[in-house]
Structure formats: C-alpha cells, structure tokens
Design a protein around this motif. Sequence first.
Motif, PDB file in Angstrom:
ATOM      1  N   ILE A   1      -6.990  27.213   3.107  1.00 49.05           N
ATOM      2  CA  ILE A   1      -8.103  26.345   3.484  1.00 49.05           C
ATOM      3  C   ILE A   1      -7.999  26.025   4.976  1.00 49.05           C
ATOM      4  N   PHE A   2      -9.153  25.815   5.612  1.00 43.22           N
ATOM      5  CA  PHE A   2      -9.185  25.298   6.977  1.00 43.22           C
ATOM      6  C   PHE A   2      -9.468  23.806   6.866  1.00 43.22           C
ATOM      7  N   ALA A   3      -8.516  23.000   7.275  1.00 41.60           N
ATOM      8  CA  ALA A   3      -8.649  21.550   7.095  1.00 41.60           C
ATOM      9  C   ALA A   3      -8.551  20.849   8.437  1.00 41.60           C
ATOM     10  N   ASP A   4      -9.506  19.987   8.714  1.00 42.20           N
ATOM     11  CA  ASP A   4      -9.497  19.177   9.933  1.00 42.20           C
ATOM     12  C   ASP A   4      -9.241  17.722   9.556  1.00 42.20           C
ATOM     13  N   LEU A   5      -8.368  17.056  10.324  1.00 43.17           N
ATOM     14  CA  LEU A   5      -8.096  15.627  10.118  1.00 43.17           C
ATOM     15  C   LEU A   5      -8.959  14.821  11.069  1.00 43.17           C
ATOM     16  N   ILE A   6      -9.694  13.859  10.553  1.00 39.30           N
ATOM     17  CA  ILE A   6     -10.563  13.019  11.376  1.00 39.30           C
ATOM     18  C   ILE A   6     -10.213  11.556  11.116  1.00 39.30           C
ATOM     19  N   GLY A   7      -9.914  10.830  12.178  1.00 43.01           N
ATOM     20  CA  GLY A   7      -9.570   9.417  12.047  1.00 43.01           C
ATOM     21  C   GLY A   7     -10.805   8.531  11.909  1.00 43.01           C
ATOM     22  N   GLU A   8     -10.789   7.659  10.915  1.00 47.26           N
ATOM     23  CA  GLU A   8     -11.884   6.721  10.673  1.00 47.26           C
ATOM     24  C   GLU A   8     -11.305   5.314  10.510  1.00 47.26           C
ATOM     25  N   GLU A   9     -11.725   4.394  11.395  1.00 39.70           N
ATOM     26  CA  GLU A   9     -11.188   3.043  11.372  1.00 39.70           C
ATOM     27  C   GLU A   9     -11.444   2.318  10.045  1.00 39.70           C
ATOM     28  N   GLU A  10     -12.540   2.669   9.368  1.00 37.80           N
ATOM     29  CA  GLU A  10     -12.905   1.961   8.149  1.00 37.80           C
ATOM     30  C   GLU A  10     -12.059   2.367   6.947  1.00 37.80           C
ATOM     31  N   MET A  11     -11.285   3.437   7.077  1.00 32.50           N
ATOM     32  CA  MET A  11     -10.454   3.902   5.966  1.00 32.50           C
ATOM     33  C   MET A  11      -9.215   3.022   5.823  1.00 32.50           C
ATOM     34  N   ARG A  12      -8.738   2.868   4.584  1.00 31.43           N
ATOM     35  CA  ARG A  12      -7.471   2.185   4.360  1.00 31.43           C
ATOM     36  C   ARG A  12      -6.322   3.117   4.721  1.00 31.43           C
ATOM     37  N   MET A  13      -5.146   2.543   4.909  1.00 27.88           N
ATOM     38  CA  MET A  13      -3.988   3.352   5.300  1.00 27.88           C
ATOM     39  C   MET A  13      -3.573   4.327   4.203  1.00 27.88           C
ATOM     40  N   ASP A  14      -3.874   4.020   2.947  1.00 33.12           N
ATOM     41  CA  ASP A  14      -3.451   4.881   1.843  1.00 33.12           C
ATOM     42  C   ASP A  14      -4.635   5.621   1.214  1.00 33.12           C
ATOM     43  N   GLU A  15      -5.736   5.768   1.966  1.00 35.83           N
ATOM     44  CA  GLU A  15      -6.967   6.319   1.423  1.00 35.83           C
ATOM     45  C   GLU A  15      -7.392   7.568   2.202  1.00 35.83           C
ATOM     46  N   PHE A  16      -8.073   8.475   1.519  1.00 34.95           N
ATOM     47  CA  PHE A  16      -8.659   9.629   2.202  1.00 34.95           C
ATOM     48  C   PHE A  16      -9.998   9.970   1.549  1.00 34.95           C
ATOM     49  N   ARG A  17     -10.873  10.593   2.320  1.00 37.17           N
ATOM     50  CA  ARG A  17     -12.133  11.134   1.814  1.00 37.17           C
ATOM     51  C   ARG A  17     -12.242  12.574   2.283  1.00 37.17           C
TER      52      ARG A  17
ATOM     53  N   VAL B   1       0.859  -1.189   0.000  1.00 38.18           N
ATOM     54  CA  VAL B   1       0.000   0.000   0.000  1.00 38.18           C
ATOM     55  C   VAL B   1       0.894   1.237   0.000  1.00 38.18           C
ATOM     56  N   GLY B   2       0.325   2.368  -0.440  1.00 35.67           N
ATOM     57  CA  GLY B   2       1.090   3.608  -0.461  1.00 35.67           C
ATOM     58  C   GLY B   2       1.488   4.052   0.941  1.00 35.67           C
ATOM     59  N   ASN B   3       2.659   4.686   1.060  1.00 38.54           N
ATOM     60  CA  ASN B   3       3.119   5.125   2.387  1.00 38.54           C
ATOM     61  C   ASN B   3       2.544   6.499   2.739  1.00 38.54           C
ATOM     62  N   ARG B   4       2.952   7.050   3.913  1.00 40.14           N
ATOM     63  CA  ARG B   4       2.395   8.315   4.394  1.00 40.14           C
ATOM     64  C   ARG B   4       2.716   9.474   3.452  1.00 40.14           C
ATOM     65  N   THR B   5       3.941   9.480   2.940  1.00 35.27           N
ATOM     66  CA  THR B   5       4.329  10.552   2.023  1.00 35.27           C
ATOM     67  C   THR B   5       3.483  10.518   0.761  1.00 35.27           C
ATOM     68  N   THR B   6       3.243   9.332   0.252  1.00 39.85           N
ATOM     69  CA  THR B   6       2.402   9.188  -0.932  1.00 39.85           C
ATOM     70  C   THR B   6       0.997   9.696  -0.666  1.00 39.85           C
ATOM     71  N   LEU B   7       0.475   9.371   0.537  1.00 44.22           N
ATOM     72  CA  LEU B   7      -0.864   9.825   0.897  1.00 44.22           C
ATOM     73  C   LEU B   7      -0.925  11.341   0.973  1.00 44.22           C
TER      74      LEU B   7
END
Length: 518
Positions: A487-503, A435-441
């Motif tokens: 932009i004002f951006a908030d990070l929210i942790g979601e268990e159902e997300m993949r490690m290399d995925e964002f919504r 899977v893609g790493n943190r930098t890739t994400l």
Amino acid sequence: MKKEILINSTAAESRIAIVEEGRLVEIFVERPEKERMVGDIYKGRVAKVLPGMKAAFVNIGMKQDAFLHFSDIGDNTHEYAAMADDDESDDVEVAPGSEIHQIKVIHNHDSGGRFLKTGQEILVQIIKEPIYNKGARVTSEISIPGRFTVLIPNEPSQMIGISRKIQNVHERKRLKKLARDVKPAGFGLIIRTNSENKEEEILRNDIQNSLDTWYDVDKKAKSMAAPSLVYKDMEMVSSIIRDLFSNDVTRVLVDDKKLFRSISNYISVTTPQLQDRIEYYGDRKPIFDHYNIEQDIQQSIEKKVMTKNGGYIIIEHTEALVSVDVNSGKFMGRGSYEDNSMAVNMIAARETVRQLRLRDIGGLIVIDFIDLRDERNKKKLFEEIKRELRKDRAKFSILPMDEYGLIELTRERIRPSILFSLSEPCPACAGSGRVGNRTTLHNKIDRWVRRYKKDHKFISRLQFMVHPDVVDQLEIKIKKMKWKYFIFADLIGEEEMRMDEFRVMTLKDEDITDNYAV
C-alpha cells in the motif's frame, strides 16, 4: 457549630454553599439548561413492569423512562386514566373542597407492583434526578412540602410524623396533638423541624397553602394527557431556603439584591425571628472568593485531595462502587508507627466524610485506611467516622473496620454528584484517565490494514489522519507497512484527532475507517 448558607447568583447560574465551621460541606448548582427536578410531579404512563427487578419504568416525557421501584409504590398510589369497576379499588373520602372523587387506590401491601399494568397512567414525583444514562427515580407516594409541614395526599392510614430533630419530649407531644387537630381528613402529615415552638395558626396556613397546591395538581392531572409535567417545585434557591434555613443556621449571605429581598420577604412571613440572619453581600470581591469557596469547589472534582497534615486521599469512581485510598504523603510524625498511622487516618476520616457530602457520593463506598494493629484505635476511627456522618442529611449504613483495614459504608445520594454538574468525561480517554500509547496506535493501524487487504488485493493508496504529535513516531513503521501490505500510505497530521485515534481516507476523500474497524 457555626453553620452558614452562602448564595452566589448570576444570570448564568445560581450556586448555594453550605458551610460548617468555615469549611464547605455541600454545594448546589443550578443553571438554566439544567434546572432542579426533585419534587416535580408528572402524569406518566407505565412503560414496563419487571417483577424480577421489583420495579417498573414510567414514561414521563424524558429521554429515559423514570425508574419506579416497588418499594416506592405506596398505598396512596392512584391512576388518573378512565377506570372500570374493580374489586381491588376503594373510594377515598378527602377534605371538603377537594377535586378528588372516587379515585382508584392501588393497594401495595406485600405484592409490590402487582397492580401496575403497562399503559396505566399514574402520578409520580421525582425523588432523584437523572444521572449518566439512567433516568430519574420516582415515587408514587406524592408529597407536598411546605415550610413547616409536608402534606401527603390520599394517605389511607392518615399517618402523622414528627421530625426526629425535634428532641424535646413535651414539644413532640404538643406538636403531635396539634397535628391531629389541623390535619385534613384523608391526608397524611409530617411535622418538619421548623415547626418547633410554632403556633397552630402558622401550621394551619402552611397546610392550607399545600392543600391549594394539591388541588391544582389534581385538577391538572385529570385534564392533561400523559406524559406531562403537572407540578414544578420551587427553583433551587427557594427550595433550599424552605428546607434548610432553620434555627441551626447562623447566617444566610446573598450577593444579589433582588434575591436578597425575595428571601427576606419570604422569611418575614414564615419565620420572622430568623429575618435578622439574612444579610446582603455587597463587596466587589466575589463572595465565593472572599470565603475561599472556589478553591473547595475545584478540589471537589479532583481525584486527589490533600489533608492539612500533609497526607492525602484518592477518590476513584467505578461502576460498582467508590473507593477512597488514604495515604500518609508528606506527613512526618514523631511517634510510633501506630500513632502516626492513627493521626493520618483520623484527619483522613473527617476529610473523607466531608468529600462524600460535598460531592454527594452515593452507593457503596470502600475506604482503605493505613493499617492499624491496635483494636482500640480501629474502634476509635470507626466511631469518628460515624460521628462525622451524623452531620450528614443523607441516610447511611456503616460496618466496622475489617482485618484488611477497610471500612465499608453505603450512603444515600441526595442529588446528582457535583462531579457530573461541573465536569464531563474526557473526550480523549472517555473517562478512564489514560489513552493508548504510540505502539498501541500503530498496532491498531496494522490490524486495520490487514482487514482492508482481504478485500483489496491490488496496490492501494491511502491517507492516514493522526494527531500531529504522533506523526514522527509512526513514519518509520508506516513505511515498513508499505512493503509488507503493498500500500502507499501518507501520514497527515490533524489537530482535531485524539492521540490514540486515526482515520483513513481514500484519494477521493472518502472516509473508510469504519468499514474495516472492529
């Protein structure tokens, strides 16, 4: 060679293990949601004819159309729809009592599918089950298998074939003469291995059962609309007993009483001399645990397979081929480099062939052995693989080792690979294993924001949904992004997300991720 068939049957699934000298070499799994299809007969409709591919696609009512190669269109192909007069058609005379009259036979000859037309209704039989996004492979050469014979309807040449495993010359002559006497007119006939030393009455009864089946198939095919299933072959356990339980099997062990009685009754009628080889397993310990089958099944879906001398092989599936890499691992030989390499390669060769059979790997297979310098050793290794492959029911073709230490072979796939029966692609990596790493994400998020800002010049407030484990690593980078793109951006942790995925969500809980994705 000691060969056994072990059967584990539950309400959830049936599993059949073929064991040679105590080692698992083939495994069959059938579940209610995924029943065996090989041998099923369909009345289908030709969806496409592709001369360039030398193939046609036939709608048989499944998600994907079935694949019909021109080489699988035989002289006995016929269509069941209403037919006009055609100079290319012949009438076929068949055995008295048959329902078949003036069926149009499509002569294949050298022209492949020249006589197939889009919309044409034909009878086809599944020879390979669907796999991945590929439809089933079918043939128009219908065959009805029995315990001792295989009946081929509408066979103009009325061919007779004898199993190659029957090697006694006198027995082959006897069976060929017997086949001529019992074969119905207008049908081809193949004499199976189980027919060895069998009397005429047994073969006649077997053929009559197949004839009755064919008459029923023909009647249904004429009355049913295409696409439709016309004939369902035996369930997996019954078909394995019919096809594989022969004189070379020393024992059949069954852990279900009802199934044990069913198999015993069938064999008592068809092959009574084998009945004492069927045994009921009533121990409380699961049958596959008792015979160490579970461990081999688990290993059959893993990439890395250890060998008994400390070496190992790596099996990798790609779109075009399957590669097998041989490694010495923890093997500590005391001989020369050549001797040590040969020792690892020989054991790896046997294990590789066992895994090919166990996993039912088909297509092009490339084996990368440890380098050998001695040409005699290369030849010896090549002959060892061929010797092991001869135990396999599947057809194969193999080339000698080349200058790079590679051996290439092709193997016919008999059934869907056990890998696809017991596992599914990882939802996180889609089967790649990575899977893609943190930098890739972070870079993916950055590119998304840049596309978003093209349409939104003013300050925006967004919520980025990511896996909880990557929130901490992304926080600093997201803060820098605020000032860079306003932009004002908030990070929210979601268990159902993949490690290399964002919504990405707006404050109104509107998911806008796909609006600015690539």
